[in-house]
Write an enzyme that holds these catalytic residues in place. Structure first.
Site, PDB file in Angstrom:
ATOM      1  N   ARG A  69       0.840  -1.196   0.000  1.00  0.00           N
ATOM      2  CA  ARG A  69       0.000   0.000   0.000  1.00  0.00           C
ATOM      3  C   ARG A  69       0.881   1.254   0.000  1.00  0.00           C
ATOM      4  NH1 ARG A  69       2.262   2.324   3.470  1.00  0.00           N
ATOM      5  NH2 ARG A  69       2.099   2.342   5.713  1.00  0.00           N
ATOM      6  N   LYS A  71       0.809   5.013   1.580  1.00  0.00           N
ATOM      7  CA  LYS A  71       0.140   5.701   2.697  1.00  0.00           C
ATOM      8  C   LYS A  71      -0.771   6.816   2.186  1.00  0.00           C
ATOM      9  CE  LYS A  71       1.799   6.759   7.379  1.00  0.00           C
ATOM     10  NZ  LYS A  71       1.516   5.491   8.015  1.00  0.00           N
ATOM     11  N   SER A  75      -3.205   9.987   6.403  1.00  0.00           N
ATOM     12  CA  SER A  75      -2.335   9.275   7.327  1.00  0.00           C
ATOM     13  C   SER A  75      -0.946   9.926   7.402  1.00  0.00           C
ATOM     14  CB  SER A  75      -2.260   7.828   6.850  1.00  0.00           C
ATOM     15  OG  SER A  75      -1.592   7.054   7.743  1.00  0.00           O
ATOM     16  N   ASP A  98       7.564   5.208   5.935  1.00  0.00           N
ATOM     17  CA  ASP A  98       6.646   4.150   5.496  1.00  0.00           C
ATOM     18  C   ASP A  98       5.605   4.643   4.490  1.00  0.00           C
ATOM     19  OD1 ASP A  98       5.282   5.686   7.338  1.00  0.00           O
ATOM     20  OD2 ASP A  98       4.215   4.013   8.243  1.00  0.00           O
ATOM     21  N   LYS A 138       5.626  -5.876  21.259  1.00  0.00           N
ATOM     22  CA  LYS A 138       5.159  -4.669  21.928  1.00  0.00           C
ATOM     23  C   LYS A 138       4.334  -5.065  23.163  1.00  0.00           C
ATOM     24  CE  LYS A 138       3.747  -1.122  19.613  1.00  0.00           C
ATOM     25  NZ  LYS A 138       3.178  -0.179  18.617  1.00  0.00           N
ATOM     26  N   GLU A 165       9.027   0.438   3.566  1.00  0.00           N
ATOM     27  CA  GLU A 165       8.895  -0.304   4.823  1.00  0.00           C
ATOM     28  C   GLU A 165       8.402  -1.714   4.500  1.00  0.00           C
ATOM     29  OE1 GLU A 165       6.811   0.424   9.082  1.00  0.00           O
ATOM     30  OE2 GLU A 165       5.484  -0.276   7.510  1.00  0.00           O
ATOM     31  N   HIS A 181      -6.304  -3.910  15.253  1.00  0.00           N
ATOM     32  CA  HIS A 181      -6.437  -2.559  14.715  1.00  0.00           C
ATOM     33  C   HIS A 181      -7.912  -2.175  14.614  1.00  0.00           C
ATOM     34  CE1 HIS A 181      -6.094   0.717  11.785  1.00  0.00           C
ATOM     35  NE2 HIS A 181      -4.935   0.912  12.379  1.00  0.00           N
TER      36      HIS A 181
HETATM   37  P1  0O2 Z   1      -0.592   1.915   8.708  1.00  0.00           P
HETATM   38  O1  0O2 Z   1      -1.983   2.242   8.323  1.00  0.00           O
HETATM   39  O2  0O2 Z   1      -0.385   0.435   8.947  1.00  0.00           O
HETATM   40  O3  0O2 Z   1       0.438   2.504   7.812  1.00  0.00           O
HETATM   41  P2  0O2 Z   1       9.312   4.684  12.212  1.00  0.00           P
HETATM   42  O4  0O2 Z   1       8.902   4.000  10.941  1.00  0.00           O
HETATM   43  O5  0O2 Z   1      10.438   4.001  12.901  1.00  0.00           O
HETATM   44  O6  0O2 Z   1       9.515   6.155  12.007  1.00  0.00           O
HETATM   45  P3  0O2 Z   1       6.763   3.895  13.319  1.00  0.00           P
HETATM   46  O7  0O2 Z   1       5.919   4.337  12.182  1.00  0.00           O
HETATM   47  O8  0O2 Z   1       6.175   4.028  14.707  1.00  0.00           O
HETATM   48  O9  0O2 Z   1       8.148   4.652  13.285  1.00  0.00           O
HETATM   49  O10 0O2 Z   1       7.226   2.411  13.030  1.00  0.00           O
HETATM   50  P4  0O2 Z   1       6.876   0.970  13.527  1.00  0.00           P
HETATM   51  O11 0O2 Z   1       6.536   0.881  14.960  1.00  0.00           O
HETATM   52  O12 0O2 Z   1       8.022   0.137  13.030  1.00  0.00           O
HETATM   53  O13 0O2 Z   1       5.617   0.541  12.658  1.00  0.00           O
HETATM   54  C1  0O2 Z   1       4.424   1.206  12.559  1.00  0.00           C
HETATM   55  C2  0O2 Z   1       3.483   0.316  11.761  1.00  0.00           C
HETATM   56  O14 0O2 Z   1       3.520  -1.005  12.312  1.00  0.00           O
HETATM   57  C3  0O2 Z   1       2.050   0.775  11.902  1.00  0.00           C
HETATM   58  O15 0O2 Z   1       1.761   1.625  10.855  1.00  0.00           O
HETATM   59  C4  0O2 Z   1       1.270  -0.532  11.825  1.00  0.00           C
HETATM   60  O16 0O2 Z   1       1.132  -0.959  10.483  1.00  0.00           O
HETATM   61  C5  0O2 Z   1       2.206  -1.509  12.519  1.00  0.00           C
HETATM   62  N1  0O2 Z   1       2.000  -1.546  13.977  1.00  0.00           N
HETATM   63  C6  0O2 Z   1       2.867  -1.101  14.926  1.00  0.00           C
HETATM   64  N2  0O2 Z   1       2.386  -1.315  16.149  1.00  0.00           N
HETATM   65  C7  0O2 Z   1       1.189  -1.912  15.994  1.00  0.00           C
HETATM   66  C8  0O2 Z   1       0.196  -2.393  16.919  1.00  0.00           C
HETATM   67  O17 0O2 Z   1       0.320  -2.283  18.131  1.00  0.00           O
HETATM   68  N3  0O2 Z   1      -0.926  -2.956  16.381  1.00  0.00           N
HETATM   69  C9  0O2 Z   1      -1.119  -3.086  15.042  1.00  0.00           C
HETATM   70  N4  0O2 Z   1      -2.246  -3.647  14.617  1.00  0.00           N
HETATM   71  N5  0O2 Z   1      -0.201  -2.627  14.139  1.00  0.00           N
HETATM   72  C10 0O2 Z   1       0.932  -2.049  14.612  1.00  0.00           C
HETATM   73  P5  0O2 Z   1       0.796   2.869  11.023  1.00  0.00           P
HETATM   74  O18 0O2 Z   1       1.512   4.082  10.561  1.00  0.00           O
HETATM   75  O19 0O2 Z   1       0.259   2.901  12.415  1.00  0.00           O
HETATM   76  O20 0O2 Z   1      -0.427   2.619  10.109  1.00  0.00           O
END
Ligand code: 0O2
Length: 224
Positions: A69, A71, A75, A98, A138, A165, A181
């Site tokens: 996908r 973003k 978002s 990402d 986590k 990413e 989610h």
């Molecule tokens: P979406 O809609 O999935 O894109 P960084 O990349 O290091 O600057 P970030 O973004 O906090 O920081 O990175 P991280 O923690 O590596 O990854 C974030 C993404 O991982 C999230 O994207 C989710 O897709 C997934 N994710 C992380 N933690 C969780 C969680 O607790 N539950 C679920 N279901 N998914 C999680 P986005 O941006 O939130 O959204």
């Protein structure tokens, strides 16, 4: 400007002035998104090549399926505001890792690390960051292996390194993450403490099943 165009511009402004301003950087933004779309193609092709090779050589598919996908503007805005970054196209590329995202779903935990290793070894891939939420889940139970990689994309007049990413996880981890989610934001009257507790228990149960399935596979493949 014609009346019709004026109305459209006003309409956007009425909905959300910040989104309107963001979209006004349209050309620059569309070009950047095109570059990310191309980077996704590069990474997906690399993953498919690895999967095809392993399926022919070892008669098994380490990858069950791949999702990708780009973003959404909403978002991106939300993330930039949360991080206190000025909303410019340049800053999106500089600070948001990402924009282009690929999710790789495997059956077994070992396949996750194998795919990550094989991809990292490729000499046109630069690994920028790794977050291993499998070895270090986590607190809510989330498990997945995250990599930010840079891949060169060849355009008509340039070669541009683009960030992607990659989230690699098992089918079970993916099921949990997708449902967590959705369930978290479904009903604001629900007892969130209770739901989070149950979700954590499910994540731990899922991990036990993933480890048992890996153990069974190890036994089956040991003497092959
Ligand atoms: P979406 O809609 O999935 O894109 P960084 O990349 O290091 O600057 P970030 O973004 O906090 O920081 O990175 P991280 O923690 O590596 O990854 C974030 C993404 O991982 C999230 O994207 C989710 O897709 C997934 N994710 C992380 N933690 C969780 C969680 O607790 N539950 C679920 N279901 N998914 C999680 P986005 O941006 O939130 O959204």
């Amino acid at each position: 400007m014609t009346n019709k165009l004026k109305t459209t511009a006003l309409h956007y402004h009425d909905i959300n002035p910040e989104i309107s301003e963001f979209l006004s950087m349209a050309t620059e933004y569309r070009e950047m998104m095109m570059r990310y779309e191309c980077a996704l193609l590069e990474i997906k092709t690399k993953l498919e090549v690895l999967n095809n090779e392993i399926s022919v050589r070892y008669r098994r598919n380490p990858i069950d399926f791949i999702k990708s996908r780009i973003k959404t503007p909403q978002s991106i805005l939300k993330k930039m505001k949360r991080q206190g970054i000025d909303v410019t196209v340049e800053n999106v590329e500089k600070h948001i890792n990402d924009i282009a995202g690929v999710r790789v779903i495997c059956s077994f935990i070992d396949d996750i690390y194998e795919i990550a290793r094989m991809l990292s070894c490729q000499d046109d891939i630069t690994v920028i960051k790794v977050k291993d939420y499998i070895k270090n889940p986590k607190p809510n139970g989330y498990r997945s292996y995250h990599m930010i990689v840079e891949v060169p994309v060849f355009f008509s007049d340039s070669k541009t390194p683009m960030k992607v990413e990659i989230q690699i996880r098992t089918i079970a981890m993916d099921f949990w993450a997708s449902e967590e989610h959705d369930l978290k934001y479904k009903n604001e009257n629900a007892d969130m403490h209770e739901i989070e507790k149950e979700l954590l228990e499910c994540a731990n149960d899922i991990n036990k099943i993933d480890l048992r399935m890996q153990h069974i596979r190890d036994k089956v493949y040991k003497n092959l």
